[in-house]
Each structure stands twice: as structure tokens, then as C-alpha cells.
Design a protein around this motif. Structure first.
Motif, PDB file in Angstrom:
ATOM      1  N   GLY A 156      36.667  -0.792  98.763  1.00 53.91           N
ATOM      2  CA  GLY A 156      36.956  -0.549 100.176  1.00 53.91           C
ATOM      3  C   GLY A 156      35.890  -1.129 101.079  1.00 53.91           C
ATOM      4  N   LEU A 157      34.637  -0.964 100.675  1.00 54.72           N
ATOM      5  CA  LEU A 157      33.540  -1.497 101.475  1.00 54.72           C
ATOM      6  C   LEU A 157      33.568  -3.022 101.467  1.00 54.72           C
TER       7      LEU A 157
ATOM      8  N   ASP B 262      28.879   8.131 105.097  1.00 58.29           N
ATOM      9  CA  ASP B 262      29.895   8.694 105.978  1.00 58.29           C
ATOM     10  C   ASP B 262      29.900   8.045 107.360  1.00 58.29           C
ATOM     11  N   GLN B 263      29.036   7.049 107.568  1.00 56.21           N
ATOM     12  CA  GLN B 263      29.047   6.351 108.842  1.00 56.21           C
ATOM     13  C   GLN B 263      30.156   5.300 108.869  1.00 56.21           C
ATOM     14  N   ALA B 264      30.460   4.807 110.052  1.00 58.78           N
ATOM     15  CA  ALA B 264      31.474   3.775 110.197  1.00 58.78           C
ATOM     16  C   ALA B 264      31.010   2.483 109.541  1.00 58.78           C
ATOM     17  N   THR B 265      31.980   1.685 109.083  1.00 61.04           N
ATOM     18  CA  THR B 265      31.649   0.416 108.452  1.00 61.04           C
ATOM     19  C   THR B 265      30.869  -0.483 109.398  1.00 61.04           C
ATOM     20  N   SER B 266      31.105  -0.332 110.692  1.00 58.26           N
ATOM     21  CA  SER B 266      30.380  -1.151 111.667  1.00 58.26           C
ATOM     22  C   SER B 266      28.876  -0.954 111.553  1.00 58.26           C
TER      23      SER B 266
ATOM     24  N   GLN C 133      35.736  -8.684 106.477  1.00 57.08           N
ATOM     25  CA  GLN C 133      36.445  -8.949 107.722  1.00 57.08           C
ATOM     26  C   GLN C 133      35.497  -9.569 108.745  1.00 57.08           C
ATOM     27  N   ALA C 134      34.187  -9.404 108.537  1.00 53.60           N
ATOM     28  CA  ALA C 134      33.202 -10.015 109.433  1.00 53.60           C
ATOM     29  C   ALA C 134      33.017 -11.474 109.022  1.00 53.60           C
ATOM     30  N   PRO C 135      33.209 -12.423 109.912  1.00 53.59           N
ATOM     31  CA  PRO C 135      33.177 -13.835 109.535  1.00 53.59           C
ATOM     32  C   PRO C 135      31.823 -14.338 109.056  1.00 53.59           C
TER      33      PRO C 135
END
Length: 218
Positions: free
Chosen positions: A18-19, A107-111, A25-27
């Protein structure tokens, strides 16, 4: 510009998959490999030479702290960011002591993971706010500040130091102050020399010990 090459290290396959999907998705990011244990991570870094490793702490065979120590002893140019569900300061302190340049909770956002990877690739650090205060306290307890009479910083350098302590990157500081990133980088080097410190964590400790974090940064 070539993408930042990443190695993902975690013993949970679904989390890794998942990670990986989210990061890719980040270019500007490219996952070049995965590992499920600390020992696998050590071998993978030797083979793949990634720019950044996202390293879980709690793993079988060899934990993330020991794997990080071995990796950085052999490949000091590699940056390691620790991943964990644990917010225990002793793990954070151990990780930073062996050379990890960041610590984020799962538990933080992927961002936040993407932000930490980019910061690590620039030679900067990201520490999860949930543990940052305790980390600074521990470093402040064991680290000795420069002796009395050390050169004082001017107003601009003090402002930059405050922003470093709050986790801002050189680029972010430059934007806030209307200065080029290269100018900020030179100023940071000058600040470190004056204070006889070597990294941004020690800078944050110095700022906390001298009450600079109580000041409002515009």
C-alpha cells in the motif's frame, strides 16, 4: 532531474504494498526495492544503493535501529527515515543516535511520508511532532551546549535558527524570508559553525535551551 530512489523496509506485506503504491504516485519518487527484515535491508542497500530508506523499527531477525546502524556504517550517503506505530521516545532517540534523519508514525497521512523522503534526500530531517518534544528533551539532557562567550547570532541568523527548530526546510525558510535557497544554506552553515553544532537536531536543542521557540516567527 532523476527521481529519488527508495527502499521500503517493513515485515508487513500489505502495508509495504500500500505504501509503495502511494509513494509511486509522486512523480519524483521511485521505489527500487523492498525488504521484510533488517538483515534483508542491509543486503538490499548494498545491492541497490537507494537514496533513501523507509525503515520500520520493530522487525524480526534484526530491528530497524540495528539495521540502520549497519547500513550507515557501510553507506553513509544513504538517508534513513524510520517508520513505526510506536511513539516511544527511547526508540526515536536510538534511531537518531545511529544516524536516522527522520522519524514518522505509520498512522500519519502518506503525504507526510513523501515529505519526509524529500527532506531526507535534501539532507534535512523530519521528526513526528508527537515525539519531537520528548526527543529534544532527551538530547538537551545529554548534549552539552557551547561554552559561555560563544559568538552570538545576528537577528537574521536567529530567525533562521527558530525556523530550523520548527522543522522548516531551507527552501521553506527562503520563501518565508524572501531569500534564495542557496543563501539560506550558507547561513545555516554559518550558524552551525558559530554554535559549534553539526546538525539540525542540535540546532533545535540549542533553540529550545535558549528560549527561542517562545518567540513568534512571522
Amino acid at each position: 532531474m532523476a527521481p529519488i530512489q527508495l527502499l521500503l523496509v517493513d515485515n508487513h506485506t500489505m502495508f509495504r504494498e500500500g505504501l509503495r503504491w502511494a509513494l509511486e504516485q509522486a512523480p519524483d519518487l521511485q521505489v527500487v526495492g523492498e525488504a521484510a527484515t533488517g538483515s534483508e535491508a542491509v543486503r538490499a542497500v548494498a545491492e541497490l544503493r537507494p537514496d533513501v530508506v523507509l525503515m520500520d523499527i520493530d522487525m524480526p531477525e534484526m530491528n530497524g535501529v540495528e539495521a540502520t546502524r549497519r547500513i550507515l556504517a557501510q553507506h553513509p550517503q544513504t538517508a534513513v527515515v524510520m517508520l513505526s506505530v510506536i511513539q516511544a521516545e527511547e526508540y526515536v532517540f536510538q534511531a537518531v543516535k545511529v544516524g536516522a534523519c527522520g522519524y514518522i508514525c505509520k498512522d500519519q497521512a502518506t503525504s507526510e511520508a513523501i515529505r519526509a523522503v524529500r527532506a531526507a534526500a535534501r539532507g534535512e530531517a523530519i521528526i513526528d511532532p508527537a515525539v519531537a518534544a520528548r526527543l529534544l528533551h532527551e538530547f538537551g539532557r545529554v548534549w552539552q551546549p557551547p561554552p559561555a562567550g560563544a559568538p552570538l547570532l545576528d537577528q537574521r541568523e536567529t530567525d533562521i535558527l527558530r525556523r530550523i527548530a520548527r522543522g522548516a526546510s531551507n527552501r521553506e525558510i527562503g520563501v518565508a524570508l524572501g531569500l534564495a535557497e542557496k543563501t539560506i544554506k550558507k547561513a545555516v552553515t554559518r550558524i552551525f559553525t558559530k554554535l559549534e553544532i553539526s546538525d539540525r537536531t542540535q540546532a533545535a536543542v540549542y533553540a529550545a535551551q535558549h528560549g527561542l521557540l517562545d518567540e513568534t516567527t512571522q
